[in-house]
Design an enzyme around this catalytic site. Sequence first.
Site, mmCIF file in Angstrom:
data_model
loop_
_atom_site.group_PDB
_atom_site.id
_atom_site.type_symbol
_atom_site.label_atom_id
_atom_site.label_comp_id
_atom_site.label_asym_id
_atom_site.label_seq_id
_atom_site.Cartn_x
_atom_site.Cartn_y
_atom_site.Cartn_z
ATOM 1 N N CYS A 141 1.821 28.562 -51.152
ATOM 2 C CA CYS A 141 1.340 28.144 -52.460
ATOM 3 C C CYS A 141 0.295 26.894 -53.000
ATOM 4 C CB CYS A 141 3.058 28.456 -53.653
ATOM 5 S SG CYS A 141 3.730 27.241 -52.252
ATOM 6 N N HIS A 220 3.975 22.897 -58.447
ATOM 7 C CA HIS A 220 3.394 21.801 -58.152
ATOM 8 C C HIS A 220 2.954 21.708 -58.593
ATOM 9 C CE1 HIS A 220 5.609 23.655 -54.298
ATOM 10 N NE2 HIS A 220 4.736 24.511 -54.362
HETATM 11 P P1 NAD Z 1 13.177 34.498 -49.814
HETATM 12 O O1 NAD Z 1 14.264 34.025 -49.100
HETATM 13 O O2 NAD Z 1 13.366 34.346 -51.234
HETATM 14 O O3 NAD Z 1 13.036 35.788 -49.933
HETATM 15 C C1 NAD Z 1 13.120 36.617 -48.845
HETATM 16 C C2 NAD Z 1 13.922 38.098 -48.613
HETATM 17 O O4 NAD Z 1 14.076 38.344 -47.639
HETATM 18 C C3 NAD Z 1 14.995 37.798 -49.617
HETATM 19 O O5 NAD Z 1 15.392 39.347 -49.804
HETATM 20 C C4 NAD Z 1 16.183 38.611 -48.282
HETATM 21 O O6 NAD Z 1 17.442 39.575 -47.712
HETATM 22 C C5 NAD Z 1 15.537 38.963 -46.902
HETATM 23 N N1 NAD Z 1 15.513 39.437 -45.786
HETATM 24 C C6 NAD Z 1 16.254 38.124 -44.978
HETATM 25 N N2 NAD Z 1 15.981 38.687 -43.831
HETATM 26 C C7 NAD Z 1 15.022 39.266 -43.230
HETATM 27 C C8 NAD Z 1 14.939 39.940 -42.212
HETATM 28 N N3 NAD Z 1 15.083 39.918 -41.419
HETATM 29 N N4 NAD Z 1 13.481 41.259 -42.688
HETATM 30 C C9 NAD Z 1 13.111 41.146 -43.952
HETATM 31 N N5 NAD Z 1 13.379 40.451 -44.502
HETATM 32 C C10 NAD Z 1 14.991 40.190 -44.447
HETATM 33 O O7 NAD Z 1 12.075 33.866 -49.720
HETATM 34 P P2 NAD Z 1 10.836 33.360 -50.972
HETATM 35 O O8 NAD Z 1 10.773 32.279 -51.102
HETATM 36 O O9 NAD Z 1 10.395 34.691 -50.521
HETATM 37 O O10 NAD Z 1 9.899 33.502 -49.283
HETATM 38 C C11 NAD Z 1 8.813 34.326 -48.156
HETATM 39 C C12 NAD Z 1 8.028 33.964 -47.779
HETATM 40 O O11 NAD Z 1 7.034 33.449 -48.738
HETATM 41 C C13 NAD Z 1 8.113 32.354 -46.448
HETATM 42 O O12 NAD Z 1 7.009 32.736 -45.851
HETATM 43 C C14 NAD Z 1 7.755 31.085 -47.431
HETATM 44 O O13 NAD Z 1 7.493 29.954 -47.263
HETATM 45 C C15 NAD Z 1 5.846 32.656 -48.378
HETATM 46 N N6 NAD Z 1 5.708 31.712 -49.347
HETATM 47 C C16 NAD Z 1 7.379 31.039 -50.438
HETATM 48 C C17 NAD Z 1 6.820 30.296 -51.843
HETATM 49 C C18 NAD Z 1 7.829 30.411 -52.560
HETATM 50 O O14 NAD Z 1 7.627 28.797 -53.720
HETATM 51 N N7 NAD Z 1 8.959 30.417 -52.749
HETATM 52 C C19 NAD Z 1 5.595 30.424 -52.251
HETATM 53 C C20 NAD Z 1 4.811 30.743 -50.782
HETATM 54 C C21 NAD Z 1 4.692 31.424 -50.210
#
Ligand code: NAD
Length: 343
Positions: A141, A220
């Site tokens: 992000c 942010h």
């Molecule tokens: P999250 O924890 O909210 O969601 C992750 C999901 O993946 C959950 O639903 C979980 O059940 C599922 N999961 C667990 N194990 C798994 C597996 N082995 N295979 C597939 N799915 C599985 O995480 P998020 O915040 O959505 O982050 C996801 C990615 O996006 C990360 O790389 C993070 O760094 C990136 N990201 C997050 C944000 C943020 O602010 N949350 C912003 C930009 C990028």
Amino acid sequence: MPIKVAVNGYGTIGKRVADAVARQPDLRLVGVSKSRPNYEAEIARSKGYPLFVAGSGTTAAFESAGLNVAGSVSDLVRAADIVIDCAPESVGRENAKLYGSAGVPAVFQGGEKSDVAEVSFSALANFEAARGKKRVRVVSCNTTGLARSVAVLRSGFGVDHWEATLVRRAADPAESERGPINGILPSFKIPSHHGPDVRTIFPDLSITTTALVVPTTLMHVHVNHVRLSKPPASIQAVLERFRATPRFHVFREWEGVDGTPQVMEYARDRATGARADMMENVLWEHGMRLEGPDLYFFQAIHQESIVVPENIDAVRAMLGGRESAAASIEMTDRNLGIPRPGA
Ligand code: NAD
């Protein structure tokens, strides 16, 4: 024929990406995965998204909660032309092995190290670099927010050096397990990882970033100081550039948007697309100053949603027709309800 897209990981990012895929006429959502049943899985079911079991999850756990599952992640991957991996940080790298052995292209998120993919991606900056690639990483992000602004200022005025301080939200709104929080935590790694991450897209950019974490969940905020190589005569030219570029929203002083609480209230009132998100970089006209070659400006980044349109564009760049970056961005934004510049 629409491109068949699987979303592996239905959390903060995955559920937004799945909704965005479902709104694009040239894409078809073939399913989403979760590791355990919860309210998000129930919403996926209510939206008619086929649900698959991810990671250490079991079919029995979903069925005992009354949720039908369509199979495992392997089944989901086999049903797709492309996977958007939205699993927790570092899990995407593990999942990459499955996508590789199934021969299915994949988009990864910014929580993965850049070498998980052939190219790090930001639609305004390097759409063409993802053309025909098998593994693309949409940067985080904060990096997406920086990369969009770099793309605008570099092409408009040239950039000699960029310095940014990133004031980072401590947790996403639903992550109650990470609080309560009361403190300001400097990231003692200087530069923070964001500058090097921006350079995965602009390898020759001179940029230094520092970061600190504060007790908020909304957004942010970046404090930017940019030395321009060809500065314009007045700040108006900079403002016009930002206003003419998709995925930027510039508030005026009279609107009374004093900070991130009003930005997110604006997003809820505006109710863009399927969700009350703010997928644009948010700037303030009165939070911008030009002194000779030195430009100072603030920008706010809605961490939960800013990367969503970029994921859609990444899919089109990898597997779509020959849409230009501008055409893909226009199509994505129209279907997500992101206002066009000047609208
Ligand atoms: P999250 O924890 O909210 O969601 C992750 C999901 O993946 C959950 O639903 C979980 O059940 C599922 N999961 C667990 N194990 C798994 C597996 N082995 N295979 C597939 N799915 C599985 O995480 P998020 O915040 O959505 O982050 C996801 C990615 O996006 C990360 O790389 C993070 O760094 C990136 N990201 C997050 C944000 C943020 O602010 N949350 C912003 C930009 C990028």
